[in-house]
Design a protein around this motif. Structure first.
Motif, short mmCIF file in Angstrom:
data_model
loop_
_atom_site.label_atom_id
_atom_site.label_comp_id
_atom_site.label_asym_id
_atom_site.label_seq_id
_atom_site.Cartn_x
_atom_site.Cartn_y
_atom_site.Cartn_z
N THR A 144 64.22 68.10 47.65
CA THR A 144 63.51 68.96 48.60
C THR A 144 64.14 70.34 48.60
N PHE A 145 63.30 71.37 48.44
CA PHE A 145 63.78 72.74 48.34
C PHE A 145 63.33 73.52 49.58
N PHE A 146 64.25 74.26 50.16
CA PHE A 146 63.97 75.01 51.39
C PHE A 146 63.98 76.51 51.12
N PHE A 147 63.03 77.21 51.73
CA PHE A 147 62.92 78.66 51.60
C PHE A 147 62.91 79.28 53.00
N ASP A 148 63.53 80.46 53.13
CA ASP A 148 63.60 81.07 54.45
C ASP A 148 62.33 81.86 54.76
N TYR A 149 62.34 82.55 55.87
CA TYR A 149 61.17 83.28 56.35
C TYR A 149 60.66 84.28 55.32
N TYR A 150 61.58 84.86 54.55
CA TYR A 150 61.22 85.90 53.59
C TYR A 150 60.89 85.35 52.21
N GLY A 151 60.93 84.03 52.05
CA GLY A 151 60.62 83.43 50.75
C GLY A 151 61.82 83.24 49.86
N TYR A 152 63.03 83.50 50.36
CA TYR A 152 64.23 83.26 49.57
C TYR A 152 64.53 81.77 49.51
N TYR A 153 64.83 81.30 48.33
CA TYR A 153 65.32 79.93 48.19
C TYR A 153 66.70 79.85 48.84
N THR A 154 66.89 78.86 49.70
CA THR A 154 68.14 78.79 50.46
C THR A 154 68.94 77.51 50.24
N ALA A 155 68.28 76.37 50.00
CA ALA A 155 69.03 75.13 49.92
C ALA A 155 68.20 74.05 49.24
N THR A 156 68.89 73.02 48.79
CA THR A 156 68.25 71.85 48.19
C THR A 156 68.79 70.59 48.84
N LEU A 157 67.90 69.71 49.22
CA LEU A 157 68.29 68.35 49.59
C LEU A 157 68.22 67.54 48.31
N TYR A 158 69.37 67.30 47.71
CA TYR A 158 69.45 66.73 46.36
C TYR A 158 69.80 65.26 46.47
N PRO A 159 68.90 64.37 46.10
CA PRO A 159 69.18 62.93 46.23
C PRO A 159 70.35 62.50 45.36
N ARG A 160 70.89 61.36 45.69
CA ARG A 160 71.93 60.80 44.84
C ARG A 160 71.37 60.61 43.43
N GLU A 161 72.20 60.96 42.43
CA GLU A 161 71.72 60.92 41.05
C GLU A 161 71.23 59.52 40.67
N ALA A 162 70.02 59.49 40.12
CA ALA A 162 69.46 58.22 39.67
C ALA A 162 69.81 57.95 38.21
N GLN A 163 69.99 59.03 37.44
CA GLN A 163 70.33 58.92 36.02
C GLN A 163 71.81 59.27 35.86
N LEU A 164 72.63 58.30 35.60
CA LEU A 164 74.07 58.54 35.50
C LEU A 164 74.57 58.19 34.10
N SER A 165 75.46 59.03 33.58
CA SER A 165 76.08 58.76 32.29
C SER A 165 77.48 59.36 32.31
N GLY A 166 78.48 58.50 32.40
CA GLY A 166 79.85 58.99 32.38
C GLY A 166 80.17 59.71 31.09
N ARG A 167 79.66 59.17 29.98
CA ARG A 167 79.92 59.80 28.69
C ARG A 167 79.36 61.22 28.64
N LEU A 168 78.11 61.38 29.12
CA LEU A 168 77.50 62.70 29.08
C LEU A 168 78.25 63.67 29.99
N HIS A 169 78.66 63.19 31.15
CA HIS A 169 79.39 64.06 32.08
C HIS A 169 80.68 64.57 31.43
N ILE A 170 81.39 63.69 30.75
CA ILE A 170 82.63 64.07 30.08
C ILE A 170 82.34 65.08 28.97
N GLU A 171 81.29 64.83 28.18
CA GLU A 171 80.96 65.74 27.09
C GLU A 171 80.52 67.11 27.62
#
Length: 361
Positions: free
Chosen positions: A83-110
């Motif tokens: 979920t992405f939130f924008f302020d009164y002027y249309g500026y992007y301000t924040a994201t409600l970012y869910p817990r990652e569904a796609q996880l890869s320890g190997r990719l994170h390390i690389e």
């Protein structure tokens, strides 16, 4: 089919059984910097409920003043809906970012390994800038045949510098130089916009240079809002992969931002944002009445933002014939493919070297 949902109404967004419901509230959204604001909910729902199935929601964009609670946040997290939130002027301000569904320890390390290695990081940073410059060149060449006289000479001079700088990218030895090259070309590119838009549009929308916070005029406001849409679109595609959005290569990773989205957005801004702005202005869909001045800046009105968002959503669904897949794919899917290309490079940079999207149409 899941699609982004854009909420401009005020009210309360809540979980209703196993779906979503917006309880609308009357009135306009108040500026976020209103000195009388006490941080409490300023709107009361009037009883009108507008349910929509969560199965159709890829992501939420909230432009209105909307109240939420922890039950809704938990539900959105379970459903994997950023979920992405924008302020009164249309500026992007924040994201409600869910817990990652796609996880890869190997990719994170690389991914971390490529960032920590100056040589590997520079390879990817060059690829992002090279693709961005190539796509800017494609946009310029699209309009070049329509120009004459001084305009044609100015465009040709910029193209000459752009090609020279793009071909010299393999010689760059540090990230700051790469960003300086990209910034210099983009500034010259912006100075050509008056030629691309034509005299009638330029009279209504004068534009000399890029100014961000706050946007000084209508075109700067359009660019800022369009770039925010591009940034969040890239972010929600990254979320569908195992990439870490905070580890970037061209932009320095920092606090409170998803820097990898900035990297990938550079590739797509000429295609998605710039061409969208040209069409909206040349067709007259956006005109001066869709902007307002406030606190020394210029911003899109709510009506203006709705027009831009509708065109943005339509643009993301447009398709092109893919050269290797031999089928039509949407612009939005091209962003997902770009994420996959980056994944393959991180896992095997020798056999699967990353090359940013080059517009072929």
């Amino acid at each position: 089919m899941k699609r982004p949902h854009y909420l401009f109404s005020n009210g309360r967004l809540r979980r209703q059984h196993n779906t979503l419901s917006l309880e609308r509230a009357p009135g306009d959204r108040m500026p976020d910097d209103d000195p009388t604001d006490e941080g409490l909910p300023s709107v009361e729902p009037d009883g009108r409920k507008h349910p929509f199935p969560v199965e159709t929601v890829d992501s939420l964009y909230i432009f209105g003043e909307v109240d939420i609670n922890t039950k809704l946040i938990t539900f959105l997290g379970q459903q994997g809906v950023p979920t992405f939130f924008f302020d009164y002027y249309g500026y992007y301000t924040a994201t409600l970012y869910p817990r990652e569904a796609q996880l890869s320890g190997r990719l994170h390390i690389e991914q971390a390994r490529h960032y920590l290695s100056p040589k590997r990081r520079l390879v990817l940073a060059r690829a992002f800038v090279e693709a961005a410059l190539f796509n800017i060149e494609r946009v310029i060449k699209y309009y070049q045949p329509r120009l004459t006289g001084d305009a044609k000479l100015a465009v040709q001079a910029t193209l000459t510098d752009l090609v020279r700088d793009r071909e010299a990218l393999p010689l760059t030895t540090d990230i700051l130089t790469l960003m300086a090259v990209e910034g210099r070309i983009r500034d010259r590119y912006y100075r050509l916009w008056s030629y691309f838009l034509g005299s009638d549009v330029t009279i209504r929308f004068p534009f000399t240079k890029r100014e961000r916070r706050p946007p000084s005029n209508e075109l700067n406001a359009l660019i800022s809002f369009g770039n925010s849409l591009c940034y969040t679109t890239v972010l929600r595609q990254i979320y569908r992969t195992a990439l870490d959005p905070t580890i970037a290569f061209l932009h320095e990773p920092g606090d409170r931002r998803f820097s990898l989205s900035l990297d990938l957005a550079e590739v797509f801004k000429p295609l998605l944002v710039d061409r969208m702005i040209f069409r909206l202005l040349k067709t007259g869909e956006i005109n001066p009445k869709h902007f307002e001045k406030h606190l020394g800046g210029c911003y899109l009105t709510e009506v203006g933002r709705k027009i831009v968002v509708a065109h943005w959503d339509e643009r993301l669904s447009q398709t092109v014939q893919h050269r290797t897949l031999n089928k039509k794919v949407s612009y939005e899917r091209l962003i997902r493919f770009e994420c996959y290309k980056l994944v393959r490079h991180l896992c095997d940079p020798v056999s699967e070297p990353y090359q940013g999207l080059h517009m072929w149409w």
